[in-house]
Design a protein around this motif. Sequence first.
Motif, mmCIF file in Angstrom:
data_model
loop_
_atom_site.group_PDB
_atom_site.id
_atom_site.type_symbol
_atom_site.label_atom_id
_atom_site.label_comp_id
_atom_site.label_asym_id
_atom_site.label_seq_id
_atom_site.Cartn_x
_atom_site.Cartn_y
_atom_site.Cartn_z
ATOM 1 N N VAL A 94 22.047 -17.381 16.797
ATOM 2 C CA VAL A 94 21.447 -17.661 18.106
ATOM 3 C C VAL A 94 21.893 -16.586 19.099
ATOM 4 O O VAL A 94 21.082 -16.026 19.846
ATOM 5 C CB VAL A 94 21.847 -19.073 18.616
ATOM 6 C CG1 VAL A 94 21.365 -19.286 20.053
ATOM 7 C CG2 VAL A 94 21.259 -20.150 17.703
ATOM 8 N N LEU A 95 23.185 -16.254 19.071
ATOM 9 C CA LEU A 95 23.706 -15.228 19.983
ATOM 10 C C LEU A 95 23.060 -13.879 19.683
ATOM 11 O O LEU A 95 22.563 -13.196 20.580
ATOM 12 C CB LEU A 95 25.235 -15.145 19.859
ATOM 13 C CG LEU A 95 25.887 -14.054 20.711
ATOM 14 C CD1 LEU A 95 25.588 -14.268 22.201
ATOM 15 C CD2 LEU A 95 27.400 -13.999 20.491
ATOM 16 N N TRP A 96 23.049 -13.519 18.417
ATOM 17 C CA TRP A 96 22.465 -12.231 18.011
ATOM 18 C C TRP A 96 21.000 -12.143 18.444
ATOM 19 O O TRP A 96 20.532 -11.126 18.953
ATOM 20 C CB TRP A 96 22.616 -12.091 16.486
ATOM 21 C CG TRP A 96 21.818 -10.969 15.921
ATOM 22 C CD1 TRP A 96 22.151 -9.652 15.935
ATOM 23 C CD2 TRP A 96 20.533 -11.064 15.296
ATOM 24 N NE1 TRP A 96 21.161 -8.912 15.343
ATOM 25 C CE2 TRP A 96 20.159 -9.752 14.938
ATOM 26 C CE3 TRP A 96 19.684 -12.116 14.984
ATOM 27 C CZ2 TRP A 96 18.956 -9.482 14.302
ATOM 28 C CZ3 TRP A 96 18.489 -11.849 14.355
ATOM 29 C CH2 TRP A 96 18.136 -10.544 14.023
ATOM 30 N N SER A 97 20.292 -13.235 18.266
ATOM 31 C CA SER A 97 18.877 -13.267 18.590
ATOM 32 C C SER A 97 18.651 -13.049 20.096
ATOM 33 O O SER A 97 17.756 -12.296 20.513
ATOM 34 C CB SER A 97 18.359 -14.627 18.129
ATOM 35 O OG SER A 97 17.086 -14.860 18.521
ATOM 36 N N LEU A 98 19.502 -13.662 20.911
ATOM 37 C CA LEU A 98 19.389 -13.464 22.363
ATOM 38 C C LEU A 98 19.804 -12.044 22.764
ATOM 39 O O LEU A 98 19.246 -11.462 23.696
ATOM 40 C CB LEU A 98 20.269 -14.481 23.092
ATOM 41 C CG LEU A 98 19.614 -15.825 23.432
ATOM 42 C CD1 LEU A 98 20.664 -16.840 23.852
ATOM 43 C CD2 LEU A 98 18.548 -15.681 24.504
ATOM 44 N N GLU A 99 20.782 -11.509 22.060
ATOM 45 C CA GLU A 99 21.215 -10.131 22.370
ATOM 46 C C GLU A 99 20.109 -9.132 22.045
ATOM 47 O O GLU A 99 19.780 -8.252 22.825
ATOM 48 C CB GLU A 99 22.474 -9.776 21.566
ATOM 49 C CG GLU A 99 23.739 -10.359 22.153
ATOM 50 C CD GLU A 99 24.949 -10.198 21.212
ATOM 51 O OE1 GLU A 99 26.059 -10.471 21.674
ATOM 52 O OE2 GLU A 99 24.777 -9.840 20.028
ATOM 53 N N GLU A 100 19.535 -9.289 20.847
ATOM 54 C CA GLU A 100 18.556 -8.314 20.345
ATOM 55 C C GLU A 100 17.120 -8.642 20.731
ATOM 56 O O GLU A 100 16.210 -7.848 20.501
ATOM 57 C CB GLU A 100 18.641 -8.248 18.812
ATOM 58 C CG GLU A 100 19.995 -7.837 18.272
ATOM 59 C CD GLU A 100 20.260 -6.358 18.458
ATOM 60 O OE1 GLU A 100 19.309 -5.572 18.337
ATOM 61 O OE2 GLU A 100 21.419 -6.020 18.758
ATOM 62 N N MET A 101 16.908 -9.870 21.208
ATOM 63 C CA MET A 101 15.552 -10.375 21.505
ATOM 64 C C MET A 101 14.646 -10.291 20.265
ATOM 65 O O MET A 101 13.483 -9.909 20.337
ATOM 66 C CB MET A 101 14.926 -9.629 22.685
ATOM 67 C CG MET A 101 15.594 -9.960 24.003
ATOM 68 S SD MET A 101 15.443 -11.709 24.454
ATOM 69 C CE MET A 101 13.781 -11.754 25.051
ATOM 70 N N ARG A 102 15.171 -10.669 19.141
ATOM 71 C CA ARG A 102 14.413 -10.764 17.897
ATOM 72 C C ARG A 102 15.131 -11.698 16.926
ATOM 73 O O ARG A 102 16.317 -11.959 17.171
ATOM 74 C CB ARG A 102 14.184 -9.378 17.291
ATOM 75 C CG ARG A 102 15.409 -8.683 16.778
ATOM 76 C CD ARG A 102 15.076 -7.254 16.386
ATOM 77 N NE ARG A 102 16.311 -6.490 16.295
ATOM 78 C CZ ARG A 102 16.909 -6.189 15.140
ATOM 79 N NH1 ARG A 102 16.390 -6.544 14.018
ATOM 80 N NH2 ARG A 102 18.027 -5.507 15.126
ATOM 81 N N PRO A 103 14.465 -12.163 15.888
ATOM 82 C CA PRO A 103 13.069 -11.967 15.510
ATOM 83 C C PRO A 103 12.141 -12.784 16.421
ATOM 84 O O PRO A 103 12.410 -13.956 16.697
ATOM 85 C CB PRO A 103 13.002 -12.525 14.082
ATOM 86 C CG PRO A 103 14.393 -12.841 13.663
ATOM 87 C CD PRO A 103 15.200 -13.016 14.897
ATOM 88 N N GLN A 104 11.058 -12.112 16.834
ATOM 89 C CA GLN A 104 10.072 -12.799 17.670
ATOM 90 C C GLN A 104 8.963 -13.374 16.783
ATOM 91 O O GLN A 104 8.591 -12.779 15.780
ATOM 92 C CB GLN A 104 9.455 -11.834 18.683
ATOM 93 C CG GLN A 104 10.473 -11.369 19.719
ATOM 94 C CD GLN A 104 9.858 -10.551 20.844
ATOM 95 O OE1 GLN A 104 8.651 -10.502 21.026
ATOM 96 N NE2 GLN A 104 10.727 -9.901 21.610
#
Length: 309
Positions: free
Chosen positions: A277-287
Amino acid sequence: MVRTAMTDINAVLVEKILKLKKERNAVILVHNYQLGEVQDIADFVGDSLGLSQNATQTEADVIVFCGVHFMAETAAILCPKMTVLLPDRHAGCPMANMITAKQLRQKKKELPNATVVCYINSTAAVKAESDIGCTSANAVKVVESIDNDEILFVPDQYLGHYASTKTDKKIHLWPGYCPTHVRIQPQDIKQLKRENPRAKAIVHPECRPDVIALADEVASTGGMIRYARRDDVQEMIVGTEIGIIHRLRKENPGKKFIPVSEQAICPNMKLITLEKVLWSLEEMRPQVTVPEATRLKAKAAVDKMLAIV
Ligand code: 13P
Ligand code: SF4
């Protein structure tokens, strides 16, 4: 909102997630089967119906969807202006992949007079080929709302069969199923009922008919959460994916919740972790996105469902 004690590592992750969530103007939507620590960072925890309704009401710029692919896709169908993140792109629903749009088009040719009802556990392309959507919370209501006595129900044969027992309509069933719910066996319920004679047995309509026949109640995961709040329910045998036990126990201290089978685990739901979840918010992916032509057709089916809940 964070509501339970956590390990130090989780506490650090949660702090970072909440900070970034604010910066991104994101909302975290979480399904009832997710890991407990993921449920605990949610803005909203719910079933497929509640999550779809919530997606239409949020004013955030970003939805972090902690669930499986079709759920994030439904959010993308309903909220085209928002960025929808699915923290692990491999978190799919095997049942949703048991029918393709091509297979559905072929079946529609064989059954030209049938109205197509698709369970929300389906791809956007399948929704786009369907007349109306439904969830486990409203399948019977949706089927009853249709002005046609012939229905093609895809992809879950067991939810479709359950709906067929509640209506006089002719329902053609597609042979899809949930690999997690078919692991729940009648003998599991029988044995737990013997051991816990005061307990009510509540099962998900994705269970097989011989399991449903033994239940005191059949409900979506949201329906199970509401059922557990009743004063006359002090012990509950829970016939669905075991992730829901976390929320049931948290919301109902003092009551007893007995998972019907330790085998009832959806490995895809468990792919979402705090780290991702953290990584996704940092990287804004996978969309998760849906091609516009497909989205508009799929939205028509989902909107029709939302109009009759
Ligand atoms: P609910 O809508 O009841 O939460 O069900 C979703 C699901 O995937 C069940 O397996
Ligand atoms: Fe799909 Fe079954 Fe997992 Fe639900 S529990 S997401 S239906 S595989």
